[in-house]
Design a protein around this motif. Structure first.
Motif, PDB file in Angstrom:
ATOM      1  N   SER A  74       0.853  -1.190   0.000  1.00 51.97           N
ATOM      2  CA  SER A  74       0.000   0.000   0.000  1.00 51.97           C
ATOM      3  C   SER A  74       0.887   1.237   0.000  1.00 51.97           C
ATOM      4  CB  SER A  74      -0.862   0.009   1.272  1.00 51.97           C
ATOM      5  OG  SER A  74      -0.023   0.101   2.402  1.00 51.97           O
ATOM      6  N   THR A  75       0.273   2.427  -0.189  1.00 54.05           N
ATOM      7  CA  THR A  75       1.076   3.651  -0.136  1.00 54.05           C
ATOM      8  C   THR A  75       1.647   3.833   1.263  1.00 54.05           C
ATOM      9  OG1 THR A  75      -0.956   4.879   0.256  1.00 54.05           O
ATOM     10  CG2 THR A  75      -0.071   4.939  -1.967  1.00 54.05           C
TER      11      THR A  75
ATOM     12  N   SER B   1      10.813  10.191  -4.716  1.00 50.94           N
ATOM     13  CA  SER B   1       9.608   9.576  -5.271  1.00 50.94           C
ATOM     14  C   SER B   1       8.363  10.021  -4.503  1.00 50.94           C
ATOM     15  CB  SER B   1       9.764   8.057  -5.337  1.00 50.94           C
ATOM     16  OG  SER B   1       9.019   7.427  -4.355  1.00 50.94           O
ATOM     17  N   ALA B   2       8.477  10.148  -3.168  1.00 51.61           N
ATOM     18  CA  ALA B   2       7.318  10.595  -2.386  1.00 51.61           C
ATOM     19  C   ALA B   2       6.979  12.056  -2.686  1.00 51.61           C
ATOM     20  CB  ALA B   2       7.580  10.419  -0.898  1.00 51.61           C
TER      21      ALA B   2
ATOM     22  N   LEU C  66      -1.623  18.154  -8.160  1.00 47.96           N
ATOM     23  CA  LEU C  66      -2.126  18.082  -9.535  1.00 47.96           C
ATOM     24  C   LEU C  66      -3.403  17.262  -9.674  1.00 47.96           C
ATOM     25  CD1 LEU C  66       1.300  17.611 -11.368  1.00 47.96           C
ATOM     26  CD2 LEU C  66      -0.028  19.716 -11.090  1.00 47.96           C
ATOM     27  N   ARG C  67      -3.409  16.034  -9.107  1.00 47.51           N
ATOM     28  CA  ARG C  67      -4.577  15.169  -9.294  1.00 47.51           C
ATOM     29  C   ARG C  67      -5.036  14.567  -7.974  1.00 47.51           C
ATOM     30  NH1 ARG C  67      -3.741  10.785 -13.580  1.00 47.51           N
ATOM     31  NH2 ARG C  67      -5.702  10.220 -12.571  1.00 47.51           N
TER      32      ARG C  67
ATOM     33  N   GLY D 161      -3.212   3.934  -8.114  1.00 49.57           N
ATOM     34  CA  GLY D 161      -2.567   4.842  -9.054  1.00 49.57           C
ATOM     35  C   GLY D 161      -1.402   5.564  -8.404  1.00 49.57           C
ATOM     36  N   GLU D 162      -1.594   5.991  -7.145  1.00 50.84           N
ATOM     37  CA  GLU D 162      -0.536   6.711  -6.447  1.00 50.84           C
ATOM     38  C   GLU D 162       0.672   5.805  -6.215  1.00 50.84           C
ATOM     39  OE1 GLU D 162      -1.686   8.549  -2.738  1.00 50.84           O
ATOM     40  OE2 GLU D 162       0.360   9.226  -2.377  1.00 50.84           O
ATOM     41  N   LEU D 163       0.389   4.546  -5.856  1.00 53.99           N
ATOM     42  CA  LEU D 163       1.477   3.594  -5.635  1.00 53.99           C
ATOM     43  C   LEU D 163       2.264   3.392  -6.925  1.00 53.99           C
ATOM     44  CD1 LEU D 163       2.769   1.803  -3.510  1.00 53.99           C
ATOM     45  CD2 LEU D 163       1.180  -0.008  -4.109  1.00 53.99           C
TER      46      LEU D 163
END
Lengths: 575, 89
Positions: A32-33, A402-403, A414-415, A422-424
């Protein structure tokens, strides 16, 4: 050829340690994130202490620091005190409160505390600049170790290092990085301590290096080692080893800038988001410094041993009688001998007109075991330790990069609607890009690496440290003050570096000539972060007086992070 | 979240004690590093312990040892304070 040569041993040890790192990465894959950014938030204080120590001790600490000290003598204390004293600030002023705040990144805190996207973006820009600067140096360190000990070229060395970091940082995220760093700490501390203990016994008969370098020599002369080195240094025209040559004000400024910069470095700060409770954050800061101090108190001893051995081995000896390691380092260009007076004897003196030997200070730690004629497996162990130090720091920095991109830039700016999955994916992708960029700079190092490292600490000191401190300790501090302070601090720092390191404003002549006379208050660019930090504080406090106080919700947030009870889960609430 | 005024008072008392600890410990932090290691290094170098000049020793050994001890004292003090104010988790 000896089947158990240094090279064979290096291959064996590097293969074993790399397999270990990959094994750990596979075992601790991030799902997970929360796993990816903060290792699930359940890391024990000991594990986090070891991981922080490995994260912090870079190729610079492992390979370069003792070498720098051995050439700088007393002045080397700026690095020793600067890079450890920052942990006191971290433990007392930052780590517990940031853990209570409980998010993923440093820009998270800046953005929420100062209720502003601009503040978050300024923080993201600083985090990226600081981390990229740093990571390029790590990749370079990997390249040097590979090229010297495995006799592959630097490019292949960097590529191999990239592949390994890529594998475990991208797969495991913070979780993979944390547990590989625990292993890397063990490797690097053994690799640093074992040769130091051997050499200490050899030279002084004392098995504790920290004690040994203040003892008498074991050659029966009854002379103290430090007195001997002071004498040798002065004979060759250098200043006495225990005295140093920098001005007092500059020593003060550099030490302060490094301390504050250390406490403001994002890759160090985020490590404290990974523990479970506020009290764990305090404890693991203490453990981290304890584990770091093992190496940092040994480094000045190694510096003295190496310096003495080096002078005795080369000074006024015939070039033809130099041992094997001398030729191998000459081949890498890091030792350079020109026989100016043609007598075939090495004159190593301070006077540049007569000096015939140039020794790159980066080789002191790596060459030390060979200079002291230690067994081959120990020499190889030092190589594996250097790799562990460089890789662990590189991985920690890549995670910050990356974070910053996937979390602060994409998710928060942005999103905002992006899914967890998607974030991962974005986090993994930006890690890949970051490794590629870092690798590029490792292979084609910009000529200004040294200048930029001063900038990295200066920027961390001038931007994050005051913004976070004021955010915790000054409830009235508002968005306008913090942003103005960060911008002013960073701008002052960049201006000073451009002026005195790159000579941008006078065509480079003055910077090349090292115009120490023109430094403001006699402070070098390395120490100017201390001044830039004060500029940040001053501007922030003045601007705050003339602008509106922060909203009540933010003031409540400040009250809340000041007390430990019920540290929030890092990251989004579980669904 | 409604705040009980007594909670607020308790939180402020806790914070004041915390600040006092931090101030004392940072004073020591400053004295051993910037004081003994830099500003008074020449004076202290007049004193020798074994092969070490004392100022040099503080700069390259002693200050770091004190730093480690300082953090652990803070950990101990704060754990005690957390219990006193029932903020321990």
């Amino acid at each position: 050829m000896d089947p158990w040569s240094v090279q064979t041993w290096t291959y064996i040890l590097v293969a074993i340690t790399f397999t270990l790192y990959i094994g750990i990465a596979v075992w601790s894959k991030a799902r997970s994130t929360r796993d990816f950014y903060v290792a699930g938030g359940g890391v024990s204080p000991w594990a986090n202490g070891m991981a922080t120590a490995a994260d912090w001790m870079s190729a610079a600490s492992f390979i370069s620091m003792a070498g720098i000290i051995s050439f700088a003598g007393y002045d080397g204390a700026v690095y020793l005190m600067g890079w450890t004293g920052g942990y006191v600030l971290l433990a007392l002023l930052l780590a517990p409160y940031l853990r209570k705040f409980g998010k993923f990144t440093v820009p998270d805190f800046i953005g929420d505390r100062y209720y502003s996207k601009q503040a978050r973006l300024v923080a993201v820009a600083c985090a990226l600049l600081v981390s990229f600067t740093y990571v390029a140096g790590q990749m370079r360190g990997v390249g040097i170790v590979f090229s010297r000990f495995l006799e592959v070229d630097i490019t292949s060395g960097v590529l191999i290092g990239m592949a390994i970091v890529l594998f475990y940082a991208v797969l495991g995220g913070m979780k993979g990085i944390t547990y590989t760093q625990v292993a890397q700490y063990c490797v690097l501390i053994c690799a640093f301590m074992i040769p130091a203990i051997f050499i200490s016994i050899q030279m002084t008969g004392n098995p504790i290096p920290q004690w040994g370098f203040g003892s008498t020599l074991s050659d029966g002369s009854g002379m103290y080692l430090l007195d001997k080195l002071d004498g040798l240094s002065q004979e060759l025209g250098f200043s006495a080893y225990t005295e140093g040559s920098k001005s007092r004000v500059d020593v003060l400024a550099i030490t302060l800038a490094l301390m504050v910069g250390t406490a403001g470095l994002p890759h160090v700060i985020i490590r404290f988001f990974t523990v479970k409770r506020v009290r764990d954050a305090r404890k693991s800061a203490g453990l981290a410094l304890l584990l770091i101090a093992v190496l940092y108190t040994t480094a000045p001893a190694v510096a003295v041993f190496a310096r003495t051995n080096m002078i005795e081995t080369v000074s006024n000896r015939p070039y033809d009688s130099m041992p094997e390691w001398f030729g191998k380092w000459e081949a890498t260009g890091l030792i350079d001998f020109t026989d100016r007076n043609g007598d075939g004897v090495i004159q190593y003196v301070q006077d540049p007109e007569r000096n015939e030997l140039r020794i790159d200070r980066d080789i002191m730690v790596l060459a030390n075991p060979e200079i002291a004629r230690l067994p081959n497996w120990l020499v190889a162990l030092v190589a594996a330790g250097g790799l562990a130090a460089a890789l662990s720091t590189a991985a920690g920095l890549l995670l910050v990069i990356s974070a910053s991109v996937s979390h602060d830039l994409i998710k928060k700016t942005l999103r905002p609607g992006i899914s967890e999955k998607g974030e991962l994916r974005a986090a993994r992708l930006s890690a890949v890009v970051a490794v590629a960029v870092a690798g590029y700079f490792g292979i084609h190092p910009p000529g200004f690496v040294a200048a930029v490292v001063a900038l990295a600490f200066g920027l961390a000191a001038a931007s994050f440290f005051p913004a976070i401190i004021l955010g915790i300790f000054h409830k009235r501090m508002n968005r306008e003050g913090a942003v103005a302070g960060m911008v002013a601090g960073v701008a002052t720092m960049i201006f000073y570096i451009l002026k005195f390191k790159f000579g941008v404003f006078d065509g480079g002549q003055a910077a090349a000539a090292g115009l120490t006379g023109d430094w403001w208050f006699g402070i070098s660019p390395e120490g100017f972060g201390a001044v830039a930090m004060l500029v940040n504080f001053a501007v922030a406090l003045v601007v705050m007086r003339f602008t509106a106080p922060p909203p009540a919700a933010v003031q409540d947030l400040v009250e809340d992070i000041r007390i430990p009870g019920g540290a929030r889960e890092a990251g989004p609430a579980p669904h | 979240m409604e705040q009980d005024p007594r909670d607020l008072e308790k939180a402020q008392a806790y914070w004041r004690e915390n600040i006092r600890y931090v101030a004392i410990l940072l004073a020591v932090w400053f004295l051993v590093s910037f004081g003994a290691g830099i500003l008074f290094v020449d004076v202290l170098n007049g004193v020798r312990i074994g092969g070490f000049k004392l100022g040099f020793w503080f700069a390259q050994q002693g200050s770091m040892l004190v730093f480690v001890v300082l953090i652990f004292i803070y950990v101990w003090l704060m754990n005690r304070l957390d219990r006193k104010y029932q903020y321990d988790e």
